[in-house]
Motif scaffolding. Structure first.
Motif, PDB file in Angstrom:
ATOM      1  N   ARG A  29     -82.321  45.016  22.669  1.00  0.00           N
ATOM      2  CA  ARG A  29     -81.128  45.774  22.298  1.00  0.00           C
ATOM      3  C   ARG A  29     -80.837  45.657  20.802  1.00  0.00           C
ATOM      4  O   ARG A  29     -80.054  46.420  20.259  1.00  0.00           O
ATOM      5  CB  ARG A  29     -79.926  45.341  23.120  1.00  0.00           C
ATOM      6  N   SER A  61     -78.451  52.623  21.599  1.00  0.00           N
ATOM      7  CA  SER A  61     -77.033  52.919  21.800  1.00  0.00           C
ATOM      8  C   SER A  61     -76.232  51.675  22.171  1.00  0.00           C
ATOM      9  O   SER A  61     -74.998  51.687  22.147  1.00  0.00           O
ATOM     10  CB  SER A  61     -76.864  53.970  22.903  1.00  0.00           C
ATOM     11  N   GLY A 117     -82.650  56.605  30.188  1.00  0.00           N
ATOM     12  CA  GLY A 117     -83.234  55.390  29.618  1.00  0.00           C
ATOM     13  C   GLY A 117     -82.735  54.135  30.300  1.00  0.00           C
ATOM     14  O   GLY A 117     -83.499  53.185  30.515  1.00  0.00           O
ATOM     15  N   ARG A 118     -81.457  54.108  30.637  1.00  0.00           N
ATOM     16  CA  ARG A 118     -80.916  52.940  31.325  1.00  0.00           C
ATOM     17  C   ARG A 118     -81.602  52.716  32.665  1.00  0.00           C
ATOM     18  O   ARG A 118     -81.992  51.597  33.005  1.00  0.00           O
ATOM     19  CB  ARG A 118     -79.404  53.110  31.540  1.00  0.00           C
ATOM     20  N   ASP A 125     -78.096  63.195  30.407  1.00  0.00           N
ATOM     21  CA  ASP A 125     -77.935  62.304  29.272  1.00  0.00           C
ATOM     22  C   ASP A 125     -79.169  61.427  29.144  1.00  0.00           C
ATOM     23  O   ASP A 125     -79.467  60.632  30.043  1.00  0.00           O
ATOM     24  CB  ASP A 125     -76.687  61.441  29.478  1.00  0.00           C
ATOM     25  N   GLU A 141     -80.406  44.842  30.294  1.00  0.00           N
ATOM     26  CA  GLU A 141     -79.865  45.479  29.094  1.00  0.00           C
ATOM     27  C   GLU A 141     -80.492  44.934  27.818  1.00  0.00           C
ATOM     28  O   GLU A 141     -79.881  44.947  26.747  1.00  0.00           O
ATOM     29  CB  GLU A 141     -78.343  45.343  29.049  1.00  0.00           C
ATOM     30  N   ARG A 156     -79.658  58.810  27.491  1.00  0.00           N
ATOM     31  CA  ARG A 156     -79.331  57.384  27.528  1.00  0.00           C
ATOM     32  C   ARG A 156     -79.194  56.888  28.966  1.00  0.00           C
ATOM     33  O   ARG A 156     -79.566  55.751  29.275  1.00  0.00           O
ATOM     34  CB  ARG A 156     -78.035  57.128  26.741  1.00  0.00           C
ATOM     35  N   GLU A 157     -78.673  57.731  29.831  1.00  0.00           N
ATOM     36  CA  GLU A 157     -78.570  57.352  31.239  1.00  0.00           C
ATOM     37  C   GLU A 157     -79.959  57.305  31.873  1.00  0.00           C
ATOM     38  O   GLU A 157     -80.259  56.408  32.676  1.00  0.00           O
ATOM     39  CB  GLU A 157     -77.670  58.345  31.977  1.00  0.00           C
ATOM     40  N   GLU A 168     -83.377  55.847  23.028  1.00  0.00           N
ATOM     41  CA  GLU A 168     -81.981  56.271  22.870  1.00  0.00           C
ATOM     42  C   GLU A 168     -81.036  55.307  23.572  1.00  0.00           C
ATOM     43  O   GLU A 168     -79.955  54.987  23.060  1.00  0.00           O
ATOM     44  CB  GLU A 168     -81.808  57.691  23.427  1.00  0.00           C
ATOM     45  N   TYR A 169     -81.450  54.840  24.740  1.00  0.00           N
ATOM     46  CA  TYR A 169     -80.615  53.894  25.479  1.00  0.00           C
ATOM     47  C   TYR A 169     -80.462  52.575  24.726  1.00  0.00           C
ATOM     48  O   TYR A 169     -79.347  52.079  24.516  1.00  0.00           O
ATOM     49  CB  TYR A 169     -81.203  53.650  26.859  1.00  0.00           C
TER      50      TYR A 169
END
Length: 353
Positions: free
Chosen positions: A306, A349, A277-278, A272, A292, A274-275, A345-346
């Motif tokens: 964000r 989202s 990216g996190r 993923d 975040e 997003r994961e 993407e992260y």
């Protein structure tokens, strides 16, 4: 009027022909020297000190000799826009470039020779510390350079990161026992630890930490890329390259047969984005932009990432190129385009605040 135009065209053609004479293998051989861009104060790689020129300078001289010319050093600081002098024509050869798909894609005008050594990382510890790996240092402080590959690597291990502006400062932290170890580029670690009986350096060649290194030239210079590559091959076959590297303590920093050749560096591998990216944001961005992307980090009054809504193209440019005269550094060469996309993407989202 047409005669004037014809004269101008002739002058332009003559100027182009004259410029062409200064490029390529034949022009280098005719003038008798090869220009090499190097940093005057970057040991163990390069130095303008004749007593300790650095292994990149010594290897460049061997390559020039294989071409039948002498080496002329063009001293340029490399801490900012290192390869710009090569692109602009200040030299024909730049040592120490990665033989790597990502680098080639980001710099399509450069041709890089076959590798003459593999750059690995080194773990600097006390000489009596026994056999240690990063995994053995769980919960302990390891000194690394801020925003370096070493920092990204240890971020996914259960160690306490000691962050320093330079690798030299990270080394000194381990030498002063501020950290149980320092994690640096192997050549620099070996150089800084020379003559220190109280310290040892262990080469670490895990996937993502080892980079084949070659010599770079401009693709547009006729015949030069092939000649440099062949010269590197001969210098390696003769054993001269290995002798130079050994003098700087780099003989142990070689790729093992278990490692795939020239594999691209990947910071994290997640399905993923997003994961991915996190994880990247936590390591590379949260210090300044807050957890975040909510702000409140060391970057001061920064907008909440964000809430970013400027689109991907603008986001990519900001991350890739940085922002001049601000603390926002360029991440070109540190993150890949796919990882920048994962960051985007992260962040997009996350719910806005």
């Amino acid at each position: 009027m047409w005669l004037r135009g014809l004269a101008l065209a002739a002058l332009a053609w003559a100027a182009g022909a004259e410029a062409a004479q200064h490029e390529g293998l034949e022009s280098i051989r005719q003038r008798g020297y090869l220009r090499i861009c190097a940093d005057p104060s970057n040991l163990p790689y390069s130095s303008n000190d004749p007593a300790a020129p650095g292994f990149e300078v010594e290897l460049a001289r061997l390559i020039a000799a294989e071409l039948g010319v002498t080496a002329r050093l063009e001293w340029r600081a490399t801490y900012v826009r290192a390869i710009k002098p090569l692109r602009d024509g200040a030299c024909e050869l730049f040592m120490g470039l990665p033989v790597d798909r990502r680098f080639r894609e980001g710099n399509p005008w450069i041709a890089v020779s076959r590798p003459y050594y593999t750059m690995t990382h080194g773990l600097v510890t006390r000489a009596d510390a026994g056999s240690l790996t990063i995994a053995d240092l769980k919960g302990q402080r390891v000194a690394v350079e801020l925003a370096s590959i070493a920092e990204f690597y240890v971020a996914y291990r259960d160690v306490v990161r000691g962050l320093y502006k330079t690798q030299e400062q990270a080394f000194q932290a381990a030498a002063r026992d501020e950290a149980v170890a320092a994690f640096l580029w192997f050549p620099l670690a070996a150089w800084l630890a020379r003559g220190r009986a109280d310290l040892k350096v262990v080469a670490v060649s895990d996937e993502g930490l080892a980079f084949p290194i070659g010599a770079g030239v401009r693709k547009r210079d006729p015949g030069l890329a092939e000649a440099i590559d062949a010269a590197v091959e001969r210098v390696l076959a003769s054993g001269q390259a290995q002798e130079v590297l050994a003098r700087y303590g780099i003989e142990s920093a070689r790729r093992t047969s278990r490692e795939p050749p020239c594999s691209p560096f990947v910071l994290v591998q997640e399905k993923d984005p997003r994961e991915t990216g996190r994880a990247l944001f936590s390591t590379a961005c949260s210090r300044c932009h807050g957890a975040e992307g909510v702000g409140g980090g060391t970057g001061g009054a920064l907008p909440k990432l964000r809430n970013y809504d400027g689109g991907y193209d603008k986001f990519y440019r900001l991350v890739w190129e940085g922002r001049k005269n601000t603390a926002m550094a360029a991440f070109k060469g540190i993150l890949s385009p796919d990882e920048v996309r994962a960051l985007y993407e992260y962040l997009t989202s996350l719910p806005r605040q």
